[in-house]
Structures are given as C-alpha cells and as structure tokens.
Design a protein around this motif. Sequence first.
Motif, PDB file in Angstrom:
ATOM      1  N   PRO A  12       0.653  -1.197  -0.026  1.00 31.27           N
ATOM      2  CA  PRO A  12      -0.111  -0.028  -0.107  1.00 31.27           C
ATOM      3  C   PRO A  12       0.817   1.314  -0.250  1.00 31.27           C
ATOM      4  O   PRO A  12       0.575   2.271  -0.759  1.00 31.27           O
ATOM      5  N   SER A  13       1.895   1.372   0.731  1.00 34.30           N
ATOM      6  CA  SER A  13       2.912   2.336   0.743  1.00 34.30           C
ATOM      7  C   SER A  13       3.477   2.607  -0.714  1.00 34.30           C
ATOM      8  O   SER A  13       3.471   3.869  -0.996  1.00 34.30           O
ATOM      9  N   VAL A  14       3.813   1.773  -1.404  1.00 31.15           N
ATOM     10  CA  VAL A  14       4.245   1.859  -2.749  1.00 31.15           C
ATOM     11  C   VAL A  14       3.083   2.539  -3.688  1.00 31.15           C
ATOM     12  O   VAL A  14       3.359   3.216  -4.574  1.00 31.15           O
ATOM     13  N   LEU A  15       2.023   1.970  -3.564  1.00 35.24           N
ATOM     14  CA  LEU A  15       0.929   2.157  -4.598  1.00 35.24           C
ATOM     15  C   LEU A  15       0.300   3.700  -4.206  1.00 35.24           C
ATOM     16  O   LEU A  15       0.117   4.356  -5.305  1.00 35.24           O
ATOM     17  N   LYS A  16       0.590   4.314  -3.046  1.00 31.77           N
ATOM     18  CA  LYS A  16       0.171   5.540  -2.708  1.00 31.77           C
ATOM     19  C   LYS A  16       1.079   6.610  -3.174  1.00 31.77           C
ATOM     20  O   LYS A  16       0.872   7.480  -3.871  1.00 31.77           O
ATOM     21  N   ARG A  17       2.555   6.063  -3.515  1.00 32.45           N
ATOM     22  CA  ARG A  17       3.541   7.063  -4.101  1.00 32.45           C
ATOM     23  C   ARG A  17       3.507   6.929  -5.826  1.00 32.45           C
ATOM     24  O   ARG A  17       3.587   7.848  -6.210  1.00 32.45           O
ATOM     25  N   ASN A  18       2.898   5.829  -6.135  1.00 34.78           N
ATOM     26  CA  ASN A  18       3.026   5.606  -7.718  1.00 34.78           C
ATOM     27  C   ASN A  18       1.458   5.502  -7.983  1.00 34.78           C
ATOM     28  O   ASN A  18       1.038   4.432  -8.272  1.00 34.78           O
ATOM     29  N   PRO A  19       0.565   6.623  -8.136  1.00 32.15           N
ATOM     30  CA  PRO A  19      -0.729   6.030  -8.504  1.00 32.15           C
ATOM     31  C   PRO A  19      -1.050   5.747  -9.763  1.00 32.15           C
ATOM     32  O   PRO A  19      -0.058   6.243 -10.875  1.00 32.15           O
TER      33      PRO A  19
END
Length: 92
Positions: A12-19
């Motif tokens: 989830p933290s990676v997905l928040k940074r790269n929408p």
Amino acid sequence: IVHFVLVYFVVPSVLKRNPIQEETFESLSRRERKSVFTCNPVHCLRSAYIYKHDPPMVFIYDGKADLHKANPSIGTYYEETHRHPDGEEHCK
C-alpha cells in the motif's frame, strides 16, 4: 508472517506514491500505433477483406507509419502527420 507484513504494509505504501493513471484506449492509440489489433495480421486482413472497412486496419511495419489512416468507427485513431517547412501539420 513476512509475506503478510509485505503485502499489508509495503505494497500500500508503494501504491500511494505511484498512483495508477487511467487512460482511455482512444487517447493511447492516438499516440501509439501499435495495439493488440494492429499487431495481429489476421485482424488486419479481416478488416480489409471480410468487413471491407474504408480505410482498413493496417498491419504494423516499422518505417511504414505513413500507411496508417485513422478510422474511429473501427477503433483506429493513429494517423501519421508530417510537418512541412511552412510549419503546418499535414496528413500524408
């Protein structure tokens, strides 16, 4: 446990940074001439000889981008444009 921690916290933290940016097929195919349809020779032949589209979908050949003509009714939006010395875009 390690897998759970990775999936629950790291992903989830990676997905928040790269929408993920959503783009329509039409807007993408206006820029890119290669698609699932234009890379399929059977689809292109069917467009020309069975459905008799005008202009038909053309198979992709590197260096032959000027053969592609836009036909939105069959989902072909790419058309090569060339710049002339007068600065205007002209379709070939």
